[in-house]
Design a protein around this motif. Structure first.
Motif, PDB file in Angstrom:
ATOM      1  N   VAL A 257      32.192 160.708  91.797  1.00  0.00           N
ATOM      2  CA  VAL A 257      30.831 161.141  92.116  1.00  0.00           C
ATOM      3  C   VAL A 257      29.989 159.911  92.464  1.00  0.00           C
ATOM      4  CG1 VAL A 257      30.140 161.129  89.689  1.00  0.00           C
ATOM      5  CG2 VAL A 257      28.880 162.511  91.320  1.00  0.00           C
ATOM      6  N   LEU A 258      30.401 158.780  91.892  1.00  0.00           N
ATOM      7  CA  LEU A 258      29.649 157.550  92.117  1.00  0.00           C
ATOM      8  C   LEU A 258      30.650 156.423  92.331  1.00  0.00           C
ATOM      9  CD1 LEU A 258      26.620 156.774  91.997  1.00  0.00           C
ATOM     10  CD2 LEU A 258      26.980 156.117  89.632  1.00  0.00           C
ATOM     11  N   GLU A 259      30.452 155.672  93.390  1.00  0.00           N
ATOM     12  CA  GLU A 259      31.375 154.582  93.656  1.00  0.00           C
ATOM     13  C   GLU A 259      30.599 153.300  93.933  1.00  0.00           C
ATOM     14  OE1 GLU A 259      33.889 155.230  97.000  1.00  0.00           O
ATOM     15  OE2 GLU A 259      35.284 153.636  96.423  1.00  0.00           O
ATOM     16  N   LEU A 260      30.859 152.286  93.113  1.00  0.00           N
ATOM     17  CA  LEU A 260      30.199 150.990  93.294  1.00  0.00           C
ATOM     18  C   LEU A 260      31.242 150.023  93.839  1.00  0.00           C
ATOM     19  CD1 LEU A 260      28.730 152.518  90.906  1.00  0.00           C
ATOM     20  CD2 LEU A 260      27.892 150.292  90.205  1.00  0.00           C
ATOM     21  N   ARG A 261      30.887 149.308  94.894  1.00  0.00           N
ATOM     22  CA  ARG A 261      31.856 148.409  95.521  1.00  0.00           C
ATOM     23  C   ARG A 261      31.281 147.034  95.749  1.00  0.00           C
ATOM     24  NH1 ARG A 261      34.923 151.189 100.406  1.00  0.00           N
ATOM     25  NH2 ARG A 261      36.572 152.219  99.243  1.00  0.00           N
ATOM     26  N   ASP A 262      31.992 146.032  95.260  1.00  0.00           N
ATOM     27  CA  ASP A 262      31.685 144.621  95.556  1.00  0.00           C
ATOM     28  C   ASP A 262      30.210 144.274  95.385  1.00  0.00           C
ATOM     29  OD1 ASP A 262      34.349 144.381  96.362  1.00  0.00           O
ATOM     30  OD2 ASP A 262      33.846 145.093  98.378  1.00  0.00           O
ATOM     31  N   LEU A 263      29.609 144.741  94.307  1.00  0.00           N
ATOM     32  CA  LEU A 263      28.176 144.466  94.109  1.00  0.00           C
ATOM     33  C   LEU A 263      27.954 143.022  93.690  1.00  0.00           C
ATOM     34  CD1 LEU A 263      26.630 147.459  92.163  1.00  0.00           C
ATOM     35  CD2 LEU A 263      26.470 146.942  94.598  1.00  0.00           C
ATOM     36  N   SER A 264      27.079 142.345  94.423  1.00  0.00           N
ATOM     37  CA  SER A 264      26.660 141.014  94.004  1.00  0.00           C
ATOM     38  C   SER A 264      25.150 140.982  93.901  1.00  0.00           C
ATOM     39  CB  SER A 264      27.131 139.953  94.999  1.00  0.00           C
ATOM     40  OG  SER A 264      28.530 139.796  94.882  1.00  0.00           O
ATOM     41  N   LEU A 265      24.680 140.489  92.771  1.00  0.00           N
ATOM     42  CA  LEU A 265      23.249 140.451  92.523  1.00  0.00           C
ATOM     43  C   LEU A 265      22.909 139.091  91.949  1.00  0.00           C
ATOM     44  CD1 LEU A 265      20.516 142.073  92.188  1.00  0.00           C
ATOM     45  CD2 LEU A 265      21.297 142.564  89.875  1.00  0.00           C
TER      46      LEU A 265
ATOM     47  N   THR B 124      23.561 134.298  88.644  1.00  0.00           N
ATOM     48  CA  THR B 124      24.340 135.415  89.165  1.00  0.00           C
ATOM     49  C   THR B 124      24.481 136.482  88.096  1.00  0.00           C
ATOM     50  OG1 THR B 124      25.562 133.907  90.573  1.00  0.00           O
ATOM     51  CG2 THR B 124      26.537 136.067  90.190  1.00  0.00           C
ATOM     52  N   ALA B 125      23.937 137.667  88.367  1.00  0.00           N
ATOM     53  CA  ALA B 125      24.029 138.749  87.394  1.00  0.00           C
ATOM     54  C   ALA B 125      25.290 139.572  87.635  1.00  0.00           C
ATOM     55  CB  ALA B 125      22.788 139.634  87.480  1.00  0.00           C
ATOM     56  N   LEU B 126      25.589 139.833  88.897  1.00  0.00           N
ATOM     57  CA  LEU B 126      26.796 140.575  89.237  1.00  0.00           C
ATOM     58  C   LEU B 126      27.538 139.809  90.315  1.00  0.00           C
ATOM     59  CD1 LEU B 126      25.406 144.226  89.457  1.00  0.00           C
ATOM     60  CD2 LEU B 126      26.687 143.204  87.579  1.00  0.00           C
ATOM     61  N   ALA B 127      28.857 139.675  90.134  1.00  0.00           N
ATOM     62  CA  ALA B 127      29.647 138.908  91.097  1.00  0.00           C
ATOM     63  C   ALA B 127      30.795 139.771  91.591  1.00  0.00           C
ATOM     64  CB  ALA B 127      30.169 137.625  90.443  1.00  0.00           C
ATOM     65  N   GLY B 128      30.523 140.556  92.599  1.00  0.00           N
ATOM     66  CA  GLY B 128      31.569 141.409  93.167  1.00  0.00           C
ATOM     67  C   GLY B 128      32.018 142.504  92.233  1.00  0.00           C
ATOM     68  N   PHE B 129      31.082 143.105  91.535  1.00  0.00           N
ATOM     69  CA  PHE B 129      31.436 144.160  90.579  1.00  0.00           C
ATOM     70  C   PHE B 129      31.691 145.488  91.303  1.00  0.00           C
ATOM     71  CE2 PHE B 129      30.131 147.775  87.955  1.00  0.00           C
ATOM     72  CZ  PHE B 129      30.975 147.612  86.888  1.00  0.00           C
ATOM     73  N   GLY B 130      32.681 146.201  90.836  1.00  0.00           N
ATOM     74  CA  GLY B 130      32.940 147.530  91.401  1.00  0.00           C
ATOM     75  C   GLY B 130      33.479 148.465  90.344  1.00  0.00           C
TER      76      GLY B 130
ATOM     77  N   GLY C  40      18.164 151.965  91.625  1.00  0.00           N
ATOM     78  CA  GLY C  40      17.326 151.454  92.706  1.00  0.00           C
ATOM     79  C   GLY C  40      16.246 150.477  92.282  1.00  0.00           C
ATOM     80  N   LEU C  41      16.207 150.120  91.001  1.00  0.00           N
ATOM     81  CA  LEU C  41      15.174 149.180  90.560  1.00  0.00           C
ATOM     82  C   LEU C  41      15.506 147.766  91.035  1.00  0.00           C
ATOM     83  CD1 LEU C  41      14.366 150.387  86.947  1.00  0.00           C
ATOM     84  CD2 LEU C  41      13.217 150.935  89.084  1.00  0.00           C
ATOM     85  N   TYR C  42      16.807 147.455  91.089  1.00  0.00           N
ATOM     86  CA  TYR C  42      17.254 146.199  91.681  1.00  0.00           C
ATOM     87  C   TYR C  42      17.976 146.517  92.970  1.00  0.00           C
ATOM     88  CZ  TYR C  42      16.688 143.800  87.142  1.00  0.00           C
ATOM     89  OH  TYR C  42      16.210 143.266  85.987  1.00  0.00           O
ATOM     90  N   ARG C  43      17.930 145.591  93.894  1.00  0.00           N
ATOM     91  CA  ARG C  43      18.672 145.755  95.133  1.00  0.00           C
ATOM     92  C   ARG C  43      19.714 144.647  95.201  1.00  0.00           C
ATOM     93  NH1 ARG C  43      16.252 149.328  99.434  1.00  0.00           N
ATOM     94  NH2 ARG C  43      16.262 150.378  97.448  1.00  0.00           N
ATOM     95  N   ALA C  44      20.980 145.035  95.172  1.00  0.00           N
ATOM     96  CA  ALA C  44      22.052 144.029  95.234  1.00  0.00           C
ATOM     97  C   ALA C  44      22.050 143.369  96.604  1.00  0.00           C
ATOM     98  CB  ALA C  44      23.396 144.687  94.956  1.00  0.00           C
ATOM     99  N   GLN C  45      22.333 142.058  96.621  1.00  0.00           N
ATOM    100  CA  GLN C  45      22.378 141.356  97.904  1.00  0.00           C
ATOM    101  C   GLN C  45      23.591 141.803  98.716  1.00  0.00           C
ATOM    102  OE1 GLN C  45      21.552 139.658  95.110  1.00  0.00           O
ATOM    103  NE2 GLN C  45      19.708 138.468  95.581  1.00  0.00           N
ATOM    104  N   GLU C  46      24.679 142.089  98.023  1.00  0.00           N
ATOM    105  CA  GLU C  46      25.871 142.568  98.727  1.00  0.00           C
ATOM    106  C   GLU C  46      26.434 143.768  97.992  1.00  0.00           C
ATOM    107  OE1 GLU C  46      28.454 139.132  98.715  1.00  0.00           O
ATOM    108  OE2 GLU C  46      26.668 137.962  99.253  1.00  0.00           O
TER     109      GLU C  46
ATOM    110  N   ASP D  26      32.234 141.234  82.137  1.00  0.00           N
ATOM    111  CA  ASP D  26      31.918 139.918  81.591  1.00  0.00           C
ATOM    112  C   ASP D  26      31.532 139.017  82.757  1.00  0.00           C
ATOM    113  OD1 ASP D  26      31.459 138.116  79.630  1.00  0.00           O
ATOM    114  OD2 ASP D  26      33.548 137.474  79.429  1.00  0.00           O
ATOM    115  N   PHE D  27      30.475 138.268  82.615  1.00  0.00           N
ATOM    116  CA  PHE D  27      29.960 137.409  83.674  1.00  0.00           C
ATOM    117  C   PHE D  27      29.866 138.128  85.017  1.00  0.00           C
ATOM    118  CE2 PHE D  27      31.798 134.384  80.596  1.00  0.00           C
ATOM    119  CZ  PHE D  27      30.616 133.727  80.273  1.00  0.00           C
ATOM    120  N   GLY D  28      29.364 139.372  84.998  1.00  0.00           N
ATOM    121  CA  GLY D  28      29.122 140.070  86.247  1.00  0.00           C
ATOM    122  C   GLY D  28      30.364 140.590  86.948  1.00  0.00           C
ATOM    123  N   ARG D  29      31.507 140.552  86.258  1.00  0.00           N
ATOM    124  CA  ARG D  29      32.761 141.042  86.846  1.00  0.00           C
ATOM    125  C   ARG D  29      33.371 142.074  85.925  1.00  0.00           C
ATOM    126  NH1 ARG D  29      34.108 136.678  90.492  1.00  0.00           N
ATOM    127  NH2 ARG D  29      33.136 134.990  89.358  1.00  0.00           N
TER     128      ARG D  29
END
Lengths: 290, 262
Positions: free
Chosen positions: B3-11, B17-23, B51-57, B231-234
């Motif tokens: 229902v929800l798919e997160l891919r390669d999120l970097s923030l 770096t809060a998120l480093a390619g999280f999916g 939607g409160l944060y917008r991931a750069q990637e 851990d560490f955004g991954r």
């Protein structure tokens, strides 16, 4: 007694104009925490817009009022869209500073379009006098009181009962939570500016009738500050009571003491209220724990 | 079909770096736990989804039952909420000057119609709609056992009750996906137990997909279908609670430390 009654009517009618301007201020503050320093200039714009619609374009009064309010709302929506919306999410202080800039621009625009000289036009509120027993009162001033009260009551109902009004209160209370409930901040800010301009325009129309059309109207707009500080920055009810009190104080001092002092009295009240009850008569008492 | 798919999120925030390619994927109807040490980026994930944060990637895709999909990473927060994504906050974000009932009615906002003027004009229709919303909210109040508090001002409620109200408000939105950020933080054992019960009920009785962050590993492991460890955004591990519990990477990053101190 005659003098007292005349002063009272005059004070209340001026006070209701203050209340209209202040209500617009309150709407914006409630929705966005922005202190709108250009509220007085919206009032000024309203005065000139009605002059434009009626005296320059020759529209009948009823239509002129509608056109004035619509133009004022359109102006406010443009301001909101171009100037304030890009600042959503920036520190509030940036928005506040921008409204100071807006104030100068609006004033300059009025000056550029209509010139600095006072203008005159035929009042649409009946010019005659009403005899209340032995007391003669200006019917124009008398009439402006219920008109203003009706507009203010509508605003109050808006906040209490409509979807957007309640959303506005929610945003003021907790912006993050409001966002997560699906409330659109741009929409609410737009509505806030539109309403603020509408109530300022109606105030401006009444001012045009009561005191005439001149750049000095902007300085009357400054009275918004004592009014909202007294009534509370976030209370429509406070704007009405605050407007009445400041209006009455002004004319009573003017009538019984002297004109010079009447100009200062509102600001004396402002200082006193800030010392005793900084959140105003009806404002939310916000306790910041640090 | 997730229902929800997160891919390669970097923030990133400046140099942090809060998120480093999280999916990760969230399946329909599951109760997914998102765990990880402090500062791992759990709340950042929820903030990106709502939607409160917008991931750069990266991309976040929500798929509706009828197959329609929405790119959440491009939508404003209020649009995401309108798609049925509701949430609670780590630090409780309630409308403190309003009553419990008013807070919950605001949860109905996305389902309400009416512009500035029409709101005042169509009194009849408006009233019927209002009654409908009221009925829905009363049902939620009943579900969360909040009747005694319904007209209390939220700012005056006890901490644990505020958390319940916040969850009730999210439920009033009739969400498809519910994001809970540390719903049991600051609660005593008994309150935690009942909150866990509510979360399970939300998933099982109301059929809501739940993503929950919590520090209390024991409670969360008990109720969740699947666990994702950050851990560490991954993402460092994912799977059933038992599998994750025994994953060496997880033990290193997180559980190992709690075991030593326990």
């Amino acid at each position: 007694m005659d003098v007292f009654l005349q002063l009272t009517v005059s004070g209340l009618s001026t006070g209701m104009v203050y209340a209209l301007a202040a209500a617009g201020f309150v709407v914006i503050y409630k929705a966005s925490d922005v202190i709108n320093f250009s509220q007085g200039d919206l009032l000024l714009f309203g005065t000139y817009l009605i002059f434009f619609a009626v005296a320059q374009t020759g529209l009948p009064w009823s239509l002129g009022v509608v056109v004035t309010v619509l133009l004022a709302v359109a102006l406010a929506l443009v301001i909101e869209r171009l100037v304030l919306r890009p600042l959503i999410g920036e520190p509030i202080i940036s928005m506040i500073m921008v409204t100071i800039g807006l104030s100068s621009i609006l004033r300059a625009a009025v000056n550029a379009i209509w010139g600095p000289a006072p203008r005159s036009f035929e009042s649409f509120l009946p010019a005659g006098d009403v005899a209340l027993g032995p007391v003669i009162l200006s019917s124009g001033r008398l009439l402006s009181i219920p008109i203003a009260l009706a507009v203010l009551a509508a605003l109050w109902l808006f906040f209490r009962h409509t979807r957007d009004g309640i959303a506005m209160r929610a945003i003021a209370d907790d912006q993050q939570a409001a966002l997560s409930m699906g409330i659109s901040i741009p929409r609410v800010f737009g509505i806030a500016w539109g309403l603020a301009a509408a109530s300022a325009a109606i105030g401006g129309i009444m001012l045009g009738n009561i005191v005439g059309v001149s750049p000095n109207v902007a300085s009357i707009g400054l009275r918004v500050f004592p009014v909202v500080i007294l009534g509370g920055l976030d209370s429509i009810r406070g704007a009405v009571i605050g407007g009445a009190v400041i209006g009455l104080l002004e004319v009573y001092t003017g009538g019984y003491v002297g004109h010079g002092l009447s100009l200062v009295v509102p600001y004396v009240v402002l200082v006193l209220v800030l010392m005793v009850r900084p959140y105003g008569l009806f404002g939310k008492e916000i306790i910041e724990r640090v | 079909m997730p229902v929800l798919e997160l891919r390669d999120l970097s923030l990133r925030f400046g140099g942090v770096t809060a998120l480093a390619g999280f999916g990760m994927e969230v399946h329909n109807g599951e109760l997914l736990a998102l765990i990880g040490p402090n500062g791992a980026g759990k709340t950042s994930v929820l903030n990106c989804v709502s939607g409160l944060y917008r991931a750069q990637e990266g991309t976040i895709t929500l798929t509706e039952p009828d197959g329609a999909s929405h790119a959440l990473h491009r939508l404003a927060p209020h649009r995401i909420a309108a798609l049925g994504v509701a949430r609670t906050f780590q630090n409780i974000e309630l409308f403190k000057h309003m009553t419990v009932l008013e807070n919950l009615m605001l949860g109905r906002h996305v389902h309400m119609r009416g512009g500035v003027l029409s709101g005042g004009l169509y009194l009849g229709r408006q009233r019927r709609a209002e009654i409908e919303h009221r009925r829905y909210v009363e049902e939620v109040i009943d579900f969360m056992n909040l009747e005694p508090l319904r007209s209390a001002e939220v700012g005056n409620l006890a901490y644990g009750n505020q958390r319940l109200v916040e969850m009730a408000r999210a439920l009033a939105l009739d969400p498809r996906i519910l994001l809970l950020d540390e719903p049991t933080a600051g609660m005593n054992a008994e309150e935690k137990e009942s909150m866990a019960r509510f979360i399970l009920d939300v998933q099982e009785e109301r059929g809501v997909t739940v993503v929950v962050i919590d520090h209390d590993i024991d409670v969360i492991m008990d109720i969740s279908d699947r666990v994702v460890v950050l851990d560490f955004g991954r993402k460092i591990a994912e799977g059933t609670p038992d599998r994750v519990r025994n994953d060496p990477a997880v033990i290193d990053a997180y559980l190992g430390r709690t075991r030593e101190t326990a």
